[in-house]
Design a protein around this motif. Structure first.
Motif, short mmCIF file in Angstrom:
data_model
loop_
_atom_site.label_atom_id
_atom_site.label_comp_id
_atom_site.label_asym_id
_atom_site.label_seq_id
_atom_site.Cartn_x
_atom_site.Cartn_y
_atom_site.Cartn_z
N GLY A 190 0.79 -1.23 0.00
CA GLY A 190 0.00 0.00 0.00
C GLY A 190 0.82 1.28 0.00
O GLY A 190 0.41 2.29 0.57
N VAL A 191 1.97 1.26 -0.66
CA VAL A 191 2.80 2.47 -0.74
C VAL A 191 2.11 3.50 -1.63
O VAL A 191 1.66 3.18 -2.73
CB VAL A 191 4.19 2.13 -1.31
N GLY A 192 2.00 4.73 -1.13
CA GLY A 192 1.29 5.79 -1.87
C GLY A 192 2.05 6.22 -3.11
O GLY A 192 3.24 5.92 -3.27
N LEU A 197 8.89 -0.45 5.49
CA LEU A 197 8.09 0.03 4.36
C LEU A 197 6.61 -0.37 4.53
O LEU A 197 5.71 0.46 4.40
CB LEU A 197 8.65 -0.55 3.06
N GLY A 198 6.39 -1.66 4.83
CA GLY A 198 5.02 -2.13 5.01
C GLY A 198 4.39 -1.58 6.28
O GLY A 198 3.23 -1.18 6.29
N ILE A 199 5.19 -1.57 7.36
CA ILE A 199 4.66 -1.11 8.65
C ILE A 199 4.16 0.33 8.54
O ILE A 199 3.10 0.68 9.05
CB ILE A 199 5.77 -1.20 9.73
N ARG A 200 4.95 1.17 7.88
CA ARG A 200 4.59 2.59 7.78
C ARG A 200 3.22 2.79 7.13
O ARG A 200 2.46 3.66 7.53
CB ARG A 200 5.65 3.34 6.98
N GLN A 201 2.92 1.96 6.12
CA GLN A 201 1.62 2.11 5.46
C GLN A 201 0.52 1.53 6.34
O GLN A 201 -0.55 2.12 6.49
CB GLN A 201 1.61 1.41 4.09
N ALA A 202 0.79 0.38 6.96
CA ALA A 202 -0.25 -0.32 7.71
C ALA A 202 -0.63 0.41 9.00
O ALA A 202 -1.78 0.38 9.42
CB ALA A 202 0.19 -1.75 8.01
N PHE A 203 0.35 1.08 9.63
CA PHE A 203 0.08 1.68 10.94
C PHE A 203 0.14 3.20 10.91
O PHE A 203 0.32 3.84 11.94
CB PHE A 203 1.05 1.14 11.99
#
Ligand SMILES: Nc1ncnc2c1ncn2[C@@H]1O[C@H](COP(=O)(O)OP(=O)(O)O)[C@@H](O)[C@H]1O
Ligand SMILES: [Mg+2]
Lengths: 280, 266
Positions: A189-191, B100-106
């Motif tokens: 889900g990277v913007g 990278l994933g954590i930043r989007q998820a949380f």
């Protein structure tokens, strides 16, 4: 001894010595008057006087002497009509840098836009394909007419020749990000903006740097010709001016310096490229 | 309750001469909360396609995937994926890859420091404490795949999707990563859908093994329940009375039914 000989750099040095020896042999034998000019007279009359008579290719020794003279007076600015060679090189480098940096500022963002928006790429591609093969010098008269300034015109010429490799490489790099990396970006889900900044940008870095290296090479090529046509300073102007004075030795010195600086630019950029590109 | 509900899915790609290439045809599958499902089938039968459909990387031509009650229209933080080719970003360190994933998820729920802490915890969970600040090129293939698992688990997904995650590793590394996965899943109680072509891996890990027929128009050919308690130990498993029968069932499907089908050109 045999092993020593097969080392590439040893072979290079030997080749250079052989080349200089043959050069010396040919020019010293046929050059006649050049070799016979009394050095004292030559100094009094100025180098031009001695060689104007001959018009022959100077010997490597004469070129080395001339190179030494040019280098000790490299930063001489006492006579504005006869600047030291370093000033000319700096003028050329300055123009190349200005035109090149402008080209980077346009080519890299535009290349990203093209790479990420295939429709935009397709619609601009005909123009790119038509403009790209045009010799940069073909722009020179038009540039002189529009800008009415020789320096600005040469900077424009550099800009126009440096932009294409960077534009196309950036676009290809941005469009060709590995599908697995695009999938990582999508799954987590990277913007959009972060995707461009943290995935597309580093992923296309090797391609961008390749484009930048090709461009600096072309720019350094073109500056010499552009300054011959339309400038009153710079290394291209210097060579043309020395040609008008039949200063063959100066021309050869300038050619060698152009080669060395071109090499330095390429080595510098390739070092930067290896620092900025990712490793796998 | 079903974590993932695959309802009558068909997937066609644009094939040669404008003819659609139907990879999957009429797939129905329901994965319960906390269940571990393995998809097994011959190469090219459409396992990755099915996994990508669950992930939302692909959209089906027919049918729907429902995850946690909502239809899947795109990738989302409720589903995380471990890729076959590890797919770590080479310009980021291990902890940056995981972050990278954590930043989007949380986003908006955790502070920067808490996110960093979470990323490091995830790497510790897969025993990579020592490699936190290393770049992918500095670590082995098995370690890269551990980072891939950490990256996916760190987002605390409802469903963990793994696409032949150990396929490219040597047998010993593969075993140790399988044990690692068993241990980690035991802790997180994740729901897992994993693609494999390794029969023993499927029996070791799965509650259910879904066998897919060869493509094109691949379907679910058979489903086998592995009714042994998890977590399983590979050595005990080898001497389990039912182990041979599970193997026989899978081998029978893959090498008799499917190869026979392929050879008769069906
Ligand atoms: N994007 C695509 N476009 C066209 N055909 C595809 C695409 N992705 C997969 N396929 C085809 O679908 C079939 C299933 O592929 P895949 O799901 O990767 O198989 P598996 O993972 O089981 O080996 C293959 O025949 C493959 O060629
Ligand atoms: Mg696959």
């Amino acid at each position: 001894m045999r092993r020593e000989l097969t080392r590439p750099w040893v072979a290079s040095v030997l080749l250079l010595i052989a080349f200089l020896a043959i050069w010396q042999f040919l020019t010293a034998a046929t050059g006649g008057p050049t070799a016979n000019v009394d050095p004292e007279y030559a100094r009094l009359a100025g180098q031009s006087a001695s060689q104007e008579k001959t018009g022959a290719i100077p010997t490597p020794v004469a070129v080395a002497k001339r190179g030494y003279e040019l280098l000790i007076n490299a930063f001489d600015s006492s006579n504005p009509n006869n600047l030291g060679i370093a000033w000319h090189l700096l003028y050329s480098l300055g123009r190349v840098m200005l035109g090149y940096i402008l080209a980077v500022l346009v080519a890299v963002p535009l290349g990203f836009a093209l790479g990420l928006m295939p429709k935009l790429y397709q619609s601009l591609n005909p123009f790119i394909q038509i403009l790209r093969p045009v010799s940069p010098l073909a722009w020179m008269p038009l540039a002189l007419y529009v800008f009415r300034d020789s320096s600005v015109s040469t900077i424009f010429i550099i800009f126009i020749c440096a932009i294409w490799p960077m534009l196309i490489n950036t676009a290809v790099g941005a469009a060709g990000v590995r599908p697995e990396w695009v999938n990582v970006s999508r799954v987590f889900g990277v913007g959009r903006l972060e995707h461009v900044a943290r995935i597309v940008f580093p992923a296309s870095m090797p391609m961008i740097m390749t484009g930048m290296r090709i461009s600096i090479g072309i720019a350094w090529f073109v500056i010499v010709a552009a300054e011959m046509v339309g400038a009153q300073s710079g290394i291209g102007y210097f060579i043309w001016n020395e040609w008008n004075n039949l200063q063959i030795a100066s021309m050869i010195v300038a050619i060698v310096l152009i080669g060395i600086i071109g090499l330095a630019l390429d080595v510098g950029l390739s070092w930067t490229a290896s620092r900025l590109s990712f490793r796998e | 309750m079903a974590s993932v509900d695959i309802r009558d899915i068909s997937m066609a790609f644009a094939g040669k001469n404008d003819l659609p290439f139907v990879a999957l045809d009429g797939i129905n599958l329901s994965v319960k909360d906390g269940e571990f499902v393995c998809l097994i089938g011959h190469s090219g039968c459409g396992k990755s396609t099915l996994l990508n459909l669950i992930a939302g990387l692909l959209l089906p031509t027919k049918g729907t995937v429902v995850c946690g009650g909502t239809p899947v229209k795109a990738p989302g933080p409720d589903r995380a994926m471990v890729f076959q080719s590890h797919a770590l970003l080479p310009w980021m360190t291990c902890v940056e890859n995981v972050s990278l994933g954590i930043r989007q998820a949380f986003r908006g729920r955790l502070s920067k420091a808490e996110m960093q802490e979470k990323a490091e915890q995830a790497l510790k969970l897969v025993h990579l404490d020592h490699a936190i600040h290393k770049y992918p090129y500095e670590i082995s293939g098995g370690m890269k795949q551990r980072v891939g698992i950490a990256r996916a688990l760190a987002t605390e997904p409802r469903v963990l999707l793994l696409d032949e995650p150990f396929g490219a590793l040597d047998a010993l590394t593969r075993s140790s990563l399988q044990d690692e996965l068993i241990r980690v899943i035991e802790k997180t109680k994740s729901t897992v859908v994993m693609v494999t072509h390794d029969i023993d891996e499927a029996i070791l890990l799965a509650d259910r093994v879904v066998m897919m027929t060869n493509g094109p128009e691949a379907r679910i050919g058979d489903v086998m329940d592995v009714s042994l308690d998890r977590p399983r130990d590979r050595i005990e498993l080898a001497s389990n009375a039912h182990y041979g029968e599970y193997r026989r069932q899978l081998l029978d499907f893959l090498y008799r039914k499917q190869l026979a089908r392929a050879e008769t050109g069906a």
